[in-house]
Write an enzyme that holds these catalytic residues in place. Sequence first.
Site, mmCIF file in Angstrom:
data_model
loop_
_atom_site.group_PDB
_atom_site.id
_atom_site.type_symbol
_atom_site.label_atom_id
_atom_site.label_comp_id
_atom_site.label_asym_id
_atom_site.label_seq_id
_atom_site.Cartn_x
_atom_site.Cartn_y
_atom_site.Cartn_z
ATOM 1 N N ASP A 1 30.674 0.102 40.602
ATOM 2 C CA ASP A 1 29.475 0.842 40.190
ATOM 3 C C ASP A 1 29.806 2.278 39.816
ATOM 4 O O ASP A 1 29.404 2.773 38.755
ATOM 5 C CB ASP A 1 28.428 0.817 41.312
ATOM 6 C CG ASP A 1 27.776 -0.559 41.417
ATOM 7 O OD1 ASP A 1 27.992 -1.373 40.497
ATOM 8 O OD2 ASP A 1 27.071 -0.814 42.402
ATOM 9 N N HIS B 1 19.409 1.136 36.111
ATOM 10 C CA HIS B 1 19.373 2.460 36.726
ATOM 11 C C HIS B 1 20.673 3.240 36.542
ATOM 12 O O HIS B 1 20.658 4.442 36.286
ATOM 13 C CB HIS B 1 19.062 2.309 38.220
ATOM 14 C CG HIS B 1 20.010 1.407 38.963
ATOM 15 N ND1 HIS B 1 20.480 1.692 40.199
ATOM 16 C CD2 HIS B 1 20.583 0.224 38.616
ATOM 17 C CE1 HIS B 1 21.295 0.722 40.606
ATOM 18 N NE2 HIS B 1 21.358 -0.177 39.659
ATOM 19 N N ARG B 2 21.805 2.548 36.651
ATOM 20 C CA ARG B 2 23.080 3.279 36.596
ATOM 21 C C ARG B 2 23.390 3.788 35.191
ATOM 22 O O ARG B 2 24.000 4.830 35.030
ATOM 23 C CB ARG B 2 24.231 2.427 37.122
ATOM 24 C CG ARG B 2 24.044 2.038 38.554
ATOM 25 C CD ARG B 2 25.309 1.914 39.357
ATOM 26 N NE ARG B 2 24.941 1.511 40.695
ATOM 27 C CZ ARG B 2 24.503 2.341 41.634
ATOM 28 N NH1 ARG B 2 24.434 3.624 41.396
ATOM 29 N NH2 ARG B 2 24.138 1.893 42.814
ATOM 30 N N ASP C 1 14.455 -1.788 44.829
ATOM 31 C CA ASP C 1 15.234 -2.905 45.390
ATOM 32 C C ASP C 1 14.970 -3.083 46.886
ATOM 33 O O ASP C 1 14.949 -4.206 47.395
ATOM 34 C CB ASP C 1 16.738 -2.683 45.154
ATOM 35 C CG ASP C 1 17.140 -3.112 43.754
ATOM 36 O OD1 ASP C 1 16.234 -3.352 42.936
ATOM 37 O OD2 ASP C 1 18.355 -3.207 43.484
ATOM 38 N N ASN D 1 14.829 -7.365 40.296
ATOM 39 C CA ASN D 1 16.207 -7.454 39.815
ATOM 40 C C ASN D 1 17.162 -7.045 40.928
ATOM 41 O O ASN D 1 18.216 -6.475 40.685
ATOM 42 C CB ASN D 1 16.389 -6.552 38.580
ATOM 43 C CG ASN D 1 17.597 -6.973 37.749
ATOM 44 O OD1 ASN D 1 18.245 -7.974 38.041
ATOM 45 N ND2 ASN D 1 17.900 -6.187 36.732
ATOM 46 N N LYS E 1 14.948 1.860 40.698
ATOM 47 C CA LYS E 1 15.617 0.740 41.382
ATOM 48 C C LYS E 1 16.347 1.250 42.631
ATOM 49 O O LYS E 1 16.317 0.621 43.679
ATOM 50 C CB LYS E 1 16.601 0.078 40.426
ATOM 51 C CG LYS E 1 17.216 -1.203 40.940
ATOM 52 C CD LYS E 1 18.067 -1.827 39.843
ATOM 53 C CE LYS E 1 18.275 -3.319 40.040
ATOM 54 N NZ LYS E 1 19.058 -3.688 41.183
ATOM 55 N N GLU F 1 23.046 -5.584 36.179
ATOM 56 C CA GLU F 1 21.679 -5.422 35.688
ATOM 57 C C GLU F 1 21.583 -5.715 34.196
ATOM 58 O O GLU F 1 20.566 -6.171 33.686
ATOM 59 C CB GLU F 1 21.189 -4.010 35.983
ATOM 60 C CG GLU F 1 20.705 -3.807 37.412
ATOM 61 C CD GLU F 1 21.809 -3.642 38.441
ATOM 62 O OE1 GLU F 1 22.979 -3.967 38.148
ATOM 63 O OE2 GLU F 1 21.503 -3.197 39.566
#
Length: 643
Positions: free
Chosen positions: A316, A389-390, A49, A92, A415, A344
């Site tokens: 998040d 990613h998370r 990112d 993204n 990311k 995402e």
Amino acid sequence: MEFLDLPPALHAEGTVRLPGSKSISNRFLLLAALAEDETAIRDLLASDDVERMLDALKALGVDWRRGEGNDFVVCGAGGVFPAKQAELFLGNAGTAFRPLTAALALAGGHYRLSGVPRMHERPIGDLVDALRQLGADIRYLGNEGFPPLEIRPAAIRAGGRVAVRGEASSQFLTALLMALPLTGAGATVEVVGELISKPYIDLTLNLMARFGVAVERDGWRAFRIPAGARYRSPGTVYVEGDASAASYFLAAGAIAGGPVRVEGVGRDSIQGDVRFAEALAATGARIEMGPNWIEARAPAGGRLRAIDLDCNHIPDAAMTLAVAALFAEGTTRLRNIASWRVKETDRIAAMATELHKLGATVEAGDDFIAVSPPLTFAPNAAIDTYDDHRIAMCFSLACLGGVPVRINDPKCVSKTFPDYFERFAGLVAPVIAIDGPSASGKGTVAARVAEKLGYHYLDSGALYRLVALAAFRAGVSLEDGAALARIAETLPATFEAGRIQLNGEDATEAIRSEECSAGSSKVAAFPAVRTALLGRQRAYRQPPGLVAEGRDMGSVVFLDAQFKVFLTATAEARAERRYKQLIDKGMSANIDTLLQDLRERDARDSARAVAPLQKCADAELLDTTAMTVEEAVSWMVERARQG
Ligand code: DC
């Protein structure tokens, strides 16, 4: 598809230095680009990112250069982008797409902004509507309300009021606030509807202030940019560690013993996600915090308890709570998380599907998720990660349920955190602890098991042997515990390619002499020597795992080993093996003397007060009297793979 198999783990412990915060990194980059003069940015996050933002700035003619490590210097363009035309691909990266859209729309020029297909499904209409109120000419190149976008030069109205909706993403307000100083006139932004993720707005205001623009705030409803506001470089800025990334490690400590400490965020952090630590504390986890570190351990009673939490302030990090819920007693309810649906991926749907694979009972609604833990974890779940990613990071925690877990497409973590899994493995690297008496064959077996599994190998006996050898060479008495401990503390030994060096001299054979065997057993009886060698032994615990052999691997050094084996054979069988070994090496030997020596050594190792040789209760017994080395190795590899 690529995947990563995480081995079962039950314990997490260690310290992690966090990578830089994504939210701060991308905000700093844009602010530095818009400011006058050069800005040095230290500890920038190295991730996809941030790369997208750096690429975009380059395409816009903003000069920046990479210094050492993660340090960068950005030459500010003073509110005008040198390139008046550009095509920007932003992957993204929402933290690049939204603020750049606003800045380019107000700065003037002809630009096209696009991203990966998922970026084109993430709404941006609320931001475009707000910018159009100021006269911006923005067109949708695909679906109405979504990227890709085209921006054309337009007459921007200076000053006045702009309304923006606050319910879908706080990034729209962030984008507007950061871009408005470019008009040079004062402006007031009014938020329509409930503003979500308020801490991210706080972060934006804090960073803008560092670049010389102080926004006046009236609650969370109206934000005033003063007339004549201009960004000026503050010189050097430091990026904090990523508070959202901290959540995985802290949760690991809370779930699986701990302590796990993260460095780079703490009490003084300006990121909203540090409040994840409060949520974790509410589950019973023991949390300690310093100015720039946080430490988490499991509750005193061991088990987390379920919580019911409005997660609007930590959208998040709240995903981590959903996975931690697998380990909590009761049903965890995470509310006010509608924004998950436009991240995402549709994170509510994705989390529900993947938690279900692990055996959890999940209820999901428009803006909440409720998770009840499984009675037993479903082993070998293959977790899909949706290019998010998370999702990949938070589901790594599932292996702490003592089951192997597969993470599909693990590289999506790049990311925000390219080496996440290496760091995670460092906390949970499994250890196979093999203890047993001398000449039981554990050395040979352990080395081969390590080789087969691709694990590291620790021959702890060699360390005691080296202390004895170093003592002989230095003329230190084997009765002088304090002097021996000093030798152990600073033992100048290295292990490389199967050879052992002591003080730069090859000692591989020398430490195997009968003199060293007897000496090491004496040396090993001193508590101070054992303590001195403890840290050194534990440092061998590195991903992907460790096979450690000795006398107290399972009972002292690696209490939390994935599994423990007590490898033994009758004294007669062991004496015979040692005899054959010596004869094969062309040395002379007497079997009766060897047997006598072995018995004495067993007695000394078993009778000593500290860490005596014994089979600990949770170790499995493997008697190799009638087994070949290959049979013992296969048994152990098989056992390791079962978890
Ligand atoms: O495994 P070995 O024979 O190389 O070990 C040498 C000596 O070191 C042995 O007599 C006992 C001691 N030792 C120990 O006390 N603890 C260990 N973990 C490993 C070895």
